[in-house]
Design a protein around this motif. Structure first.
Motif, mmCIF file in Angstrom:
data_model
loop_
_atom_site.group_PDB
_atom_site.id
_atom_site.type_symbol
_atom_site.label_atom_id
_atom_site.label_comp_id
_atom_site.label_asym_id
_atom_site.label_seq_id
_atom_site.Cartn_x
_atom_site.Cartn_y
_atom_site.Cartn_z
ATOM 1 N N MET A 54 1.338 -1.491 -0.198
ATOM 2 C CA MET A 54 -0.205 -0.325 0.332
ATOM 3 C C MET A 54 0.890 1.455 0.070
ATOM 4 O O MET A 54 0.675 2.392 -0.841
ATOM 5 N N LYS A 55 1.877 1.249 0.987
ATOM 6 C CA LYS A 55 2.770 1.871 1.078
ATOM 7 C C LYS A 55 3.414 2.211 -0.521
ATOM 8 O O LYS A 55 4.103 3.999 -0.869
ATOM 9 N N GLU A 56 4.438 1.673 -1.086
ATOM 10 C CA GLU A 56 4.961 1.162 -2.559
ATOM 11 C C GLU A 56 3.980 1.988 -3.498
ATOM 12 O O GLU A 56 4.928 2.706 -4.507
ATOM 13 N N ILE A 61 -3.056 3.773 -5.584
ATOM 14 C CA ILE A 61 -4.333 3.463 -4.928
ATOM 15 C C ILE A 61 -4.802 4.671 -4.005
ATOM 16 O O ILE A 61 -5.850 4.412 -5.651
ATOM 17 N N MET A 62 -3.911 5.580 -4.764
ATOM 18 C CA MET A 62 -5.535 6.666 -4.499
ATOM 19 C C MET A 62 -6.076 7.283 -5.180
ATOM 20 O O MET A 62 -7.017 7.584 -5.459
ATOM 21 N N LEU A 63 -5.420 6.918 -7.203
ATOM 22 C CA LEU A 63 -5.898 7.320 -8.715
ATOM 23 C C LEU A 63 -7.832 6.441 -8.676
ATOM 24 O O LEU A 63 -8.110 6.776 -8.714
ATOM 25 N N TYR A 233 -1.617 -11.651 -4.766
ATOM 26 C CA TYR A 233 -2.754 -12.016 -3.881
ATOM 27 C C TYR A 233 -2.613 -10.659 -2.499
ATOM 28 O O TYR A 233 -3.740 -9.817 -2.361
ATOM 29 N N ALA A 234 -0.976 -10.479 -2.343
ATOM 30 C CA ALA A 234 -0.862 -9.913 -1.399
ATOM 31 C C ALA A 234 -1.005 -8.389 -2.117
ATOM 32 O O ALA A 234 -1.907 -7.716 -1.141
ATOM 33 N N THR A 235 -1.415 -7.844 -3.375
ATOM 34 C CA THR A 235 -1.347 -6.653 -4.076
ATOM 35 C C THR A 235 -2.760 -6.219 -3.743
ATOM 36 O O THR A 235 -4.163 -5.510 -4.092
ATOM 37 N N ALA A 236 -3.734 -7.932 -4.358
ATOM 38 C CA ALA A 236 -5.159 -7.938 -3.632
ATOM 39 C C ALA A 236 -5.463 -7.945 -2.201
ATOM 40 O O ALA A 236 -6.448 -6.851 -2.710
ATOM 41 N N TRP A 237 -5.524 -7.778 -1.785
ATOM 42 C CA TRP A 237 -5.752 -7.520 -0.100
ATOM 43 C C TRP A 237 -4.572 -6.236 -0.098
ATOM 44 O O TRP A 237 -6.241 -5.453 0.804
ATOM 45 N N ALA A 238 -3.904 -5.689 -0.502
ATOM 46 C CA ALA A 238 -3.817 -4.530 -0.454
ATOM 47 C C ALA A 238 -4.969 -3.264 -0.502
ATOM 48 O O ALA A 238 -5.698 -2.187 -0.276
ATOM 49 N N LEU B 245 2.964 -5.826 -12.057
ATOM 50 C CA LEU B 245 2.843 -6.241 -10.811
ATOM 51 C C LEU B 245 3.361 -5.011 -10.230
ATOM 52 O O LEU B 245 4.078 -3.818 -9.791
ATOM 53 N N ASP B 246 2.117 -4.317 -9.251
ATOM 54 C CA ASP B 246 2.395 -3.818 -8.099
ATOM 55 C C ASP B 246 3.232 -3.771 -6.897
ATOM 56 O O ASP B 246 3.650 -3.010 -6.246
ATOM 57 N N ASP B 247 3.190 -5.378 -6.870
ATOM 58 C CA ASP B 247 4.420 -5.739 -6.085
ATOM 59 C C ASP B 247 5.388 -5.820 -6.508
ATOM 60 O O ASP B 247 6.425 -6.966 -7.042
ATOM 61 N N SER B 248 6.182 -4.984 -5.421
ATOM 62 C CA SER B 248 7.645 -4.821 -5.340
ATOM 63 C C SER B 248 8.744 -6.340 -5.607
ATOM 64 O O SER B 248 9.415 -6.795 -6.355
ATOM 65 N N THR B 249 7.804 -6.657 -5.033
ATOM 66 C CA THR B 249 8.912 -8.485 -4.896
ATOM 67 C C THR B 249 8.080 -8.879 -5.890
ATOM 68 O O THR B 249 9.495 -10.346 -6.856
#
Lengths: 269, 373
Positions: A54-56, A61-63, A233-238, B245-249
């Motif tokens: 979420m921070k990255e 996300i705000m968009l 999934y991590a991004t989806a959870w964000a 991918l938004d997840d940098s990892t």
């Protein structure tokens, strides 16, 4: 006596949920929750990882938040105003009003997943720009869903008056308009908030789900679906956490507005 | 009197309903005028001269009328748009071709074996455009990414090598028979719980056969399920460029992936040489990417013809559809094998899954952009 009661209810009202939430997050981060739910850190990533993403991606996300909140708020406003107008019409024509309201509230029973694709087809001629016509379709979905709650509740507020108050108005020889502004409208204010308590969370859900089907790709809901389907999934959870925050913030603002406005109303009478 | 009252109530209710929709009605009307001028100008320009494919792509991209389903199906389109110097934006296309039909999408994504058939043909569910539509083929444009494959987890493959080889062997036998007898294959799939009409199923079988037996350059492939190094590498290279991918990892892991991380040819080689022992696990399941249709005819044929029985496997074919995630289902061991697009396997592995491609059934991309001539 009164003071201690207030403190105690404050502890149970705020303390308990807070404690439960903290325990949940703690068991989540330590992996206990994964064992209980028999899942892995892939499907249910750790909270810190979600927060990092979420921070990255705060800009992106705000968009998406902007797009979703815009749809939810405009739809909510239009739906509530329309719903209230319908309630007024139903009050003016009481014989036919309740029947009409039944039909309007039937809209509430139509699932958004069924409504959204239909409205997207309807609004294809609204604009040649995909972003605009998708926006119109999404707002329409939220409008229809929040209209039902408002019309039914506002109708009750406009008609279920304190005993003899209507007769009192008649003895004053008050006109219909005066009766509306002095009696019916103030009486309906608490009911408006009852309706909003249903339609505010409903408008967020309506906005997110209708994004699934919209032609123009934007919004928190669409991002959740995209990321789950490409197994991120991590991004989806964000985005799921973001959606929760939108819902909670909007509900909190409503609660605040309700307490201020209702207090003001009570003082007046 | 009572009847009159009822009628009045009905009229009142209807008035309210129309009132509720007044906002949408008025906005539709007001923009009608604007829309008609736009469509006139676009149709007149279409008639004046025969457009080249690149003109078509640029025109559609500029108008924002290129369509794709998104959700991991869009990478070839993004690569194509980039190739012609356009912004990588597209409209989200529904799972029907109504958007193409009503011109809100002028360059619509279509699989040769599915949507293209519905656009061209006039059988049940078809739009009947016939030869009035043309296509832009991803293979010819050099942006082809490989699609339907067979995969399982690395862990499963290491634990059950003979099961994997037996499954590949029998499945490819099924594909071979299906491609030799597409009509019979279509009938088998239709009877196994088809999601579409038998006419469309037969069309699909004939088109899928082409994808299974022809590579990206148009050469014939005789070995079913072979992993073409060059096409696989192109798929991986395009995936690295166009999967964001938004997840940098996950994003950095994606860039480090090599072909050896995502596929292992040894199982397919042993299976083709019939070099395998008794399966360790005899009861297995395979998760399809979509609804039961000839896209997956090889598996249905292998089951119906008893090829799985011959190698000692009891196979359960699990159909997909909608938002089913075949990579997730295989990763969490709900099923043993899966059919997915190579790009989807790559993004899943980048995200932390440990999936391994064991055979590549489709040798060329089945994705085209369809337009009205």
């Amino acid at each position: 006596m009164l003071h201690s009661k207030k403190v105690r209810s404050g502890v149970t009202n705020i303390g308990c949920p807070l404690l439960f939430g903290a325990a949940l997050v703690a068991s989540w981060q330590t992996g206990l929750l994964h064992k209980i739910l028999k899942t892995d850190e892939y499907i249910l990533p750790y909270p810190m990882r979600i927060i990092d993403i979420m921070k990255e991606n705060s800009d992106k996300i705000m968009l998406n938040v902007n797009a979703s909140v815009k749809v939810a708020l405009i739809g909510l406003l239009l739906g509530s105003v329309l719903g209230y107008l319908i309630a007024i019409i139903a009050t003016v024509f009481p014989k036919y009003g309740s029947g009409g309201l039944t039909i309007v509230s039937a809209f509430n029973a139509i699932p958004i997943v069924a409504l959204a694709p239909v409205f997207i087809n309807w609004t294809k001629d609204v604009s040649d720009i995909a972003e605009e016509r998708s926006m119109a379709a999404k707002i329409l979905v939220v409008t229809v869903t929040s209209m039902a709650a408002m019309s039914v509740n506002a109708y009750r507020g406009l008609t279920e008056l304190p005993p003899f108050s209507e007769d009192l108005m008649k003895t004053y020889a008050a006109g219909r308009l005066t009766e509306f502004f002095k009696l019916r409208f103030p009486n309906s204010v608490p009911y408006i908030f009852t309706a909003l308590r249903v339609s505010v969370p409903g408008s967020v859900i309506g906005a997110l789900v209708s994004e699934y089907f919209a032609e123009y790709i934007i919004g928190v809901g669409r991002q959740i679906r995209e990321n789950i389907l490409i197994a991120q999934y991590a991004t989806a959870w964000a985005y799921i956490v973001t959606a929760c925050i939108i819902g909670i913030v909007m509900y909190a603002i409503l609660m605040l507005a309700e307490s201020i406005i209702l207090k003001a109303c009570l003082h007046r009478t | 009197m009572k009847n009159l009252r009822k009628t009045m109530a009905f009229i009142a209710a209807m008035t309210m309903l129309t009132g509720a929709f007044a906002s949408c009605g008025s906005s539709e009307n007001s923009s009608e005028a604007g829309k008609s001028t736009v469509s006139e100008s676009s149709s007149s320009s279409g008639q004046t001269a025969e457009m080249s494919d690149s003109d078509r792509i640029v025109a559609a991209a500029q108008a924002g009328k290129v369509g794709n389903w998104g959700l991991g199906n869009e990478y070839e389109i993004l690569a194509l748009l980039t190739k012609y110097g356009q912004k990588t934006e597209y409209l989200s296309q529904a799972f029907d071709m109504d958007g193409f039909d009503d011109d809100s999408i002028t360059l619509a994504s279509a699989m040769t074996y599915n949507e293209l058939g519905l656009v061209k043909n006039d059988y049940e569910g078809g739009y009947g455009y016939g030869d009035t539509v043309g296509i832009i083929d991803m293979n010819n444009e050099g942006v082809a990414m490989l699609e339907d494959n067979l995969f399982c987890t690395k862990e499963f493959a290491e634990k059950n090598p003979n099961t994997v080889k037996a499954f590949i062997s029998a499945s490819m036998k099924g594909w071979e028979y299906a491609c030799e007898n597409p009509e019979e294959a279509a009938q088998i799939v239709f009877e196994a719980g088809s999601s579409v009409s038998s006419d469309h199923q037969a069309y699909m079988a004939s088109e899928v056969k082409k994808l299974v037996e022809t590579d990206t350059k148009g050469n014939t492939v005789n070995e079913y399920g072979k992993m073409d190094e060059e096409a696989m590498q192109q798929t991986l290279d395009l995936a690295k460029e166009y999967i964001s991918l938004d997840d940098s990892t996950a994003a950095s892991k994606l860039q480090t992936l090599t072909l050896d991380d995502i596929r292992d040819t040894s199982y397919w080689e042993d299976a083709s040489a019939d070099d395998f022992g008794d399966p360790e696990k005899t009861s297995v399941s395979v998760q399809l990417k979509w609804l039961p249709q000839c896209q997956f005819m090889g598996y249905y044929v292998a089951k119906a013809k008893g090829y799985y029985d011959e190698v000692g496997l009891d196979v359960d074919i699990v159909s997909g559809g909608g938002d089913i995630g075949e990579t997730t289902a295989v990763n969490n061991s709900t099923v043993d094998f899966g059919v997915t697009w190579v790009s989807n396997l790559i993004s899943a592995d980048a995200g932390g899954m440990d999936l391994l491609e064991i055979a590549q059934v489709y040798q060329r991309s089945g994705l085209v952009l369809v337009y009205k001539k």
